[in-house]
Write a protein that holds these residues in place. Structure first.
Motif, mmCIF file in Angstrom:
data_model
loop_
_atom_site.group_PDB
_atom_site.id
_atom_site.type_symbol
_atom_site.label_atom_id
_atom_site.label_comp_id
_atom_site.label_asym_id
_atom_site.label_seq_id
_atom_site.Cartn_x
_atom_site.Cartn_y
_atom_site.Cartn_z
ATOM 1 N N GLU A 104 101.649 -101.068 15.879
ATOM 2 C CA GLU A 104 102.283 -100.689 17.137
ATOM 3 C C GLU A 104 102.337 -101.890 18.085
ATOM 4 O OE1 GLU A 104 101.448 -97.195 20.473
ATOM 5 O OE2 GLU A 104 99.867 -97.839 19.107
ATOM 6 N N ALA A 105 103.474 -102.033 18.773
ATOM 7 C CA ALA A 105 103.596 -103.047 19.810
ATOM 8 C C ALA A 105 103.434 -102.365 21.166
ATOM 9 C CB ALA A 105 104.964 -103.738 19.724
ATOM 10 N N ILE A 106 102.521 -102.865 21.960
ATOM 11 C CA ILE A 106 102.173 -102.225 23.236
ATOM 12 C C ILE A 106 102.749 -103.040 24.381
ATOM 13 C CG2 ILE A 106 100.308 -101.430 24.724
ATOM 14 C CD1 ILE A 106 100.433 -100.018 22.070
ATOM 15 N N ASN A 107 103.437 -102.374 25.286
ATOM 16 C CA ASN A 107 103.888 -103.040 26.501
ATOM 17 C C ASN A 107 102.747 -102.971 27.502
ATOM 18 O OD1 ASN A 107 105.432 -104.348 28.350
ATOM 19 N ND2 ASN A 107 106.617 -102.564 28.964
ATOM 20 N N GLY A 108 101.940 -104.004 27.540
ATOM 21 C CA GLY A 108 100.795 -104.030 28.418
ATOM 22 C C GLY A 108 100.108 -105.377 28.326
ATOM 23 N N VAL A 109 98.951 -105.470 28.914
ATOM 24 C CA VAL A 109 98.218 -106.737 28.952
ATOM 25 C C VAL A 109 96.775 -106.474 28.554
ATOM 26 C CG1 VAL A 109 99.687 -107.763 30.715
ATOM 27 C CG2 VAL A 109 97.715 -106.426 31.412
ATOM 28 N N SER A 110 96.103 -107.518 28.123
ATOM 29 C CA SER A 110 94.705 -107.365 27.749
ATOM 30 C C SER A 110 93.849 -107.243 28.995
ATOM 31 C CB SER A 110 94.232 -108.560 26.914
ATOM 32 O OG SER A 110 94.112 -109.715 27.728
ATOM 33 N N LEU A 111 92.739 -106.546 28.848
ATOM 34 C CA LEU A 111 91.795 -106.438 29.957
ATOM 35 C C LEU A 111 91.292 -107.823 30.344
ATOM 36 C CD1 LEU A 111 90.109 -104.703 31.866
ATOM 37 C CD2 LEU A 111 88.447 -104.386 30.011
ATOM 38 N N ARG A 112 91.209 -108.728 29.396
ATOM 39 C CA ARG A 112 90.792 -110.104 29.693
ATOM 40 C C ARG A 112 91.738 -110.744 30.698
ATOM 41 N NH1 ARG A 112 92.139 -115.160 27.475
ATOM 42 N NH2 ARG A 112 90.459 -116.718 27.583
ATOM 43 N N SER A 113 93.063 -110.548 30.489
ATOM 44 C CA SER A 113 94.038 -111.120 31.418
ATOM 45 C C SER A 113 93.906 -110.500 32.801
ATOM 46 C CB SER A 113 95.462 -110.907 30.882
ATOM 47 O OG SER A 113 95.640 -111.551 29.645
ATOM 48 N N VAL A 114 93.666 -109.200 32.840
ATOM 49 C CA VAL A 114 93.509 -108.521 34.132
ATOM 50 C C VAL A 114 92.306 -109.083 34.879
ATOM 51 C CG1 VAL A 114 93.094 -106.303 35.251
ATOM 52 C CG2 VAL A 114 94.619 -106.423 33.274
ATOM 53 N N LEU A 115 91.180 -109.255 34.179
ATOM 54 C CA LEU A 115 89.973 -109.758 34.835
ATOM 55 C C LEU A 115 90.141 -111.208 35.266
ATOM 56 C CD1 LEU A 115 87.193 -108.156 32.601
ATOM 57 C CD2 LEU A 115 87.950 -107.439 34.870
ATOM 58 N N MET A 116 90.871 -111.988 34.485
ATOM 59 C CA MET A 116 91.117 -113.371 34.887
ATOM 60 C C MET A 116 91.923 -113.429 36.176
ATOM 61 S SD MET A 116 91.895 -115.262 31.232
ATOM 62 C CE MET A 116 92.300 -116.818 32.035
ATOM 63 N N ALA A 117 92.844 -112.473 36.327
ATOM 64 C CA ALA A 117 93.694 -112.464 37.522
ATOM 65 C C ALA A 117 93.002 -111.829 38.719
ATOM 66 C CB ALA A 117 94.988 -111.708 37.213
ATOM 67 N N GLU A 118 92.187 -110.795 38.480
ATOM 68 C CA GLU A 118 91.615 -110.016 39.577
ATOM 69 C C GLU A 118 90.150 -110.339 39.867
ATOM 70 O OE1 GLU A 118 93.313 -107.702 41.485
ATOM 71 O OE2 GLU A 118 95.057 -108.537 40.448
ATOM 72 N N GLY A 119 89.445 -110.871 38.891
ATOM 73 C CA GLY A 119 88.029 -111.130 39.089
ATOM 74 C C GLY A 119 87.185 -109.898 38.823
ATOM 75 N N ALA A 120 87.413 -108.840 39.559
ATOM 76 C CA ALA A 120 86.695 -107.578 39.381
ATOM 77 C C ALA A 120 87.644 -106.433 39.686
ATOM 78 C CB ALA A 120 85.464 -107.518 40.283
ATOM 79 N N LEU A 121 87.288 -105.255 39.240
ATOM 80 C CA LEU A 121 88.096 -104.066 39.458
ATOM 81 C C LEU A 121 87.341 -103.082 40.336
ATOM 82 C CD1 LEU A 121 89.383 -103.355 35.818
ATOM 83 C CD2 LEU A 121 90.564 -104.607 37.631
ATOM 84 N N GLU A 122 88.070 -102.240 41.037
ATOM 85 C CA GLU A 122 87.428 -101.167 41.762
ATOM 86 C C GLU A 122 86.785 -100.209 40.748
ATOM 87 O OE1 GLU A 122 89.527 -99.615 45.306
ATOM 88 O OE2 GLU A 122 91.150 -100.914 44.655
ATOM 89 N N PRO A 123 85.687 -99.592 41.124
ATOM 90 C CA PRO A 123 84.930 -98.773 40.146
ATOM 91 C C PRO A 123 85.764 -97.716 39.448
ATOM 92 C CG PRO A 123 83.655 -99.079 42.151
ATOM 93 C CD PRO A 123 85.011 -99.651 42.427
ATOM 94 N N GLU A 124 86.645 -97.000 40.184
ATOM 95 C CA GLU A 124 87.453 -95.962 39.546
ATOM 96 C C GLU A 124 88.358 -96.550 38.472
ATOM 97 O OE1 GLU A 124 87.127 -96.461 42.831
ATOM 98 O OE2 GLU A 124 87.474 -94.617 43.968
ATOM 99 N N ALA A 125 88.925 -97.745 38.751
ATOM 100 C CA ALA A 125 89.798 -98.389 37.764
ATOM 101 C C ALA A 125 89.001 -98.803 36.535
ATOM 102 C CB ALA A 125 90.495 -99.601 38.390
#
Length: 770
Positions: A104-125
């Motif tokens: 399957e090809a997924i239209n999305g991004v890795s959690l690694r990329s998200v953390l690199m961009a955001e640093g941290a996530l809000e707890p609910e996310a």
């Protein structure tokens, strides 16, 4: 990862990527990345236009039995796991030239990329991402597969609002010992020592990643690997650096002793749900995904898949950017379709031999089948939404869609018949509903489809119609059924369901006597409820009776109200084993639905002879003789065979099965992590012999574990609930009941037993989960 057109090969100099073997039948669109042992590309299947991801093992490693065996093991592990939270494997190809996994090809991004961009996530996310990937791990654990390398790079955050687990390259069977593989920042203490791989090992890694999401850094940080090992094995758990409401989750999941962690991912999901609701409210998950969407939106819009969808009209498997669709999920391969036989044949012609599998439980095909439909047909559930023509009434209808043949006329004929019940319900009900708006609305016309059986010859589907915001929550509406002859490519007429000469008033009289041998069609036969034999016209003109076919029984749905009975009689469902009605039915149809070969990956095997199938959502129970089924609103009541009068089951032993995705004002959904209270007025204490008391007193959980259900794993809980007088909430009472609850989180099926009904565990263990 390198993305250029060449790579450095130690000891060999520069090797052109163009020299690597490519899977015939696919056109590469973009290289997504390369690693030490292989590369991943985005590709379009030439004969369907659908877009997939292909993971190639570099040719030089494909000649090494050890590397090839590990690559094959990854494909097998992926194929053992079936979950919307795990990237799907469509095919594995192995040839003398190379090996490839088509997935399957997924239209999305890795959690690694998200953390690199955001640093941290809000707890609910962070909790929302963790829950989705834990459900993926739970699916793996249910088939004894341990991932062993859960890390941010192996979690994809899709633009559909879900997280998916990928890369089973280091997966092993639960209980196996193996080398100390994994990513050091997330490895459990027992993993460092090469100990047994257990689901608790994955729970540890998932908790480390969750900690990183909320704290902005890994739980233990060191440049030296041995120092990192010491920290994981002996350092205190840094739960204090996480937000206070999730301290318990971090401490529980990162326990040094694996026996002190949740036993598996599904158990951990239950703990997560409890903590999330307590700390962030009932709608924590919706808030989490809403907040995550902002963080991932820009990143997802720049993925190759999103860009391709936005600018390539010739890619029907890819949704336009921004639609929220998972790429390659609308048909063809993405619906689970076996790669077209033409591709397999072409590959064999080029390389001389080919190994292909699309189901780990069956061997590769030895020769091309005689017809395309024998391998290619696949059924996937679709949803149509819109407005009823000529009105402002919205509708939402589910229907099965068949794909996998190039005969467009055949496909149109079959799929038009499968979607027709939606149009019929809209046409019949829409104008009347429009006249009642806006005073009583807004209304939405609803149709749900339930596949009762499907194999290489027949597909039988039952439809249930409903109305959102209906005048009274207990009212039930029409039904419909469609049975398709896949060989002929057409829906069977009512006449074709019966044996020659049996769709007559005389034949229907016999059928009536077998449905209601006591002549109680809606209570005792009297002047108010007269006995009324069915007639042929009830199946042919202004339909009031419908037949659906399962592998073990014919299911008969009767609209009692349309037959002239009181509205209280509503719509009733009956199931008759074929040995009771075979003389009335089309013998070829009965032989086909009971003995046909199931389509690959779509239907459970038929139960043993003499059992009766009862399906609720994705769960099918195979009931022994004597057990019976009654409807109680949105619940199915499974009555023990010792009950003298199953219609008066309240004083008998029974258990309930319900689809938690369905709800009404009178029957709100079950809340995971709490006791079962699927009744707006509370439940009576029948099991304690006190109909005058309600289950509204203090409720205490006494057991929390997991239990097998149909080859998968359910959360299992026991609750002790105090029975108190009507109107009282909380406190102790004069009696108490004990609820046993099984919950299948992926399919949202709930089973509840208050009677210690004998045999429930065995019925659930031998059930089928689709």
């Amino acid at each position: 990862m390198e993305h250029s057109g060449t790579r450095q090969d130690s000891g060999r100099g520069t090797v052109a990527l163009n020299d690597e073997w490519r899977l015939p039948g696919f056109t590469e669109l973009e290289q997504l990345g390369t690693g030490t042992f292989g590369r991943v590309v985005l590709a379009r299947q030439d004969n369907t236009g659908h877009v997939v991801a292909i993971k190639y093992l570099f040719s030089r490693f494909a000649a090494d039995p050890a590397y090839l065996g590990a690559f094959r093991q990854e494909a097998l592990a992926l194929h053992r796991v079936s979950s919307p939270h795990v990237v799907r494997l469509y095919e594995f190809f192995e040839t003398p030239q190379g090996a490839a996994i088509v997935m399957e090809a997924i239209n999305g991004v890795s959690l690694r990329s998200v953390l690199m961009a955001e640093g941290a996530l809000e707890p609910e996310a962070a909790l929302a991402v963790l829950k989705g990937s834990l459900l993926g791990l739970a699916a793996a654990h249910s088939v004894d597969v341990v991932h062993r390398d859960y890390k941010p790079a192996n979690v994809l955050v899709a633009d559909t609002g879900e997280s998916k687990l990928v890369d089973f390259g280091t997966a092993v069977l639960a209980g196996e010992r193996g080398p100390s593989v994994g990513t050091p920042a997330y490895m459990a203490p027992e993993q460092w020592a090469g100990g047994q791989a257990t689901p608790a090992t994955d729970v540890y890694a998932a908790t480390c990643v969750f900690f990183q999401c909320v704290a902005g850094h890994r739980p233990y940080q060191a440049e030296d690997t041995e120092v990192l090992r010491t920290l994981h094995e002996h350092a205190p758990i840094p739960f204090g650096e996480a937000p206070e409401p999730v301290h318990e989750i971090v401490a529980l999941g990162m326990a040094k002793d694996p026996s002190k962690r949740p036993a598996d991912a599904l158990t951990f999901v239950g703990e997560l749900e409890r903590v999330a609701r307590a700390g962030y409210g009932e709608d924590w998950e919706r808030k989490g995904w809403s907040r995550l969407a902002k963080a991932t939106g820009v990143l997802a819009a720049m993925t190759p898949l999103a860009l391709l969808g936005a600018g390539t009209a010739a890619a029907p498997g890819v949704a336009a950017a921004g639609t929220g669709a998972v790429a390659a999920s609308t048909g063809g391969i993405a619906a689970g379709l076996k790669i077209a036989i033409g591709v397999v044949a072409a590959t064999a012609a080029v390389v001389g031999s080919v190994v292909v599998f699309s189901d780990a439980s069956t061997p590769p095909p030895q020769a091309p089948p005689t017809t395309q439909q024998a391998v290619a047909l696949k059924v996937a559930m679709k949803t149509r939404t819109g407005t009823v023509p000529g009105t402002n009434i919205a509708f939402s209808g589910d229907y099965p869609e068949v794909t996998g043949t190039t005969d467009q006329a055949w496909l149109k004929r079959v799929n038009d018949a499968l979607a027709a019940p939606i149009d019929e319900w809209n046409r019949k009900t829409g104008p009347g509903a429009a006249k009642l708006e806006p005073e009583r609305g807004p209304y939405t016309l609803l149709t749900k489809a339930d596949v009762r059986s499907q194999n290489e010859r027949y597909l039988s589907v039952r439809y249930s119609h409903d109305l959102a915001n209906k005048p009274h929550p207990t009212w039930s509406y029409g039904r419909a059924t469609v049975t398709i002859d896949l060989k002929e490519g057409k829906a069977l007429t009512p006449e074709e369901l019966f044996a020659p000469g049996k769709l007559t008033d005389d034949g229907l009289r016999i059928l009536t006597e077998r449905i209601w041998p006591d002549k109680e069609q809606c209570g005792p036969a009297n002047s108010y409820f007269p006995y009324r034999p069915l007639k042929a016209v009830d199946l042919t003109t202004e339909r009031k009776v419908w037949l659906a076919f399962t592998p073990t029984a014919v299911e008969i749905t009767v609209n009692m109200t349309d037959l002239g009975f009181s509205t209280a009689c509503a719509v009733q469902d009956y199931s008759l084993p074929y040995d009771k009605v075979a003389d009335l039915l089309n013998p070829d149809l009965v032989a086909g639905v009971t003995g046909g070969k199931p389509m690959k990956g779509t239907s459970p095997a038929p139960p043993a002879q003499g059992l009766t199938d009862v399906s609720v959502g994705a769960l099918t129970l195979h009931l022994p003789p004597g057990w019976s089924v009654q409807s109680q609103g949105l619940e199915k009541v499974i009555v023990d065979s010792s009950c003298p009068d199953p219609k008066k089951y309240f004083n008998c032993k029974y258990f309930l099965v319900t689809d938690n995705t369905e709800q009404s004002a009178e029957q709100p959904p079950y809340r995971p992590g709490g006791f079962y209270r699927r009744s707006a007025g509370g439940r009576a204490c029948n099991a304690a012999g006190r109909k005058d008391l309600r289950q509204e007193g203090d409720a205490v959980p006494t057991t929390s574990a997991t239990a097998p259900v149909g080859g998968t794993t359910a959360t299992y809980e026991e609750w002790t609930i105090q029975c108190v007088p009507r109107g009282q909430t909380g406190g102790s009472g004069e009696a108490q009941v004990t609820q046993r609850i099984w919950f299948l989180a992926d399919s949202q099926i709930v089973v509840m037993d208050e009677w210690r009904t004998p045999g429930v565990e065995e019925l659930l263990r031998t059930a089928t989960v689709s």
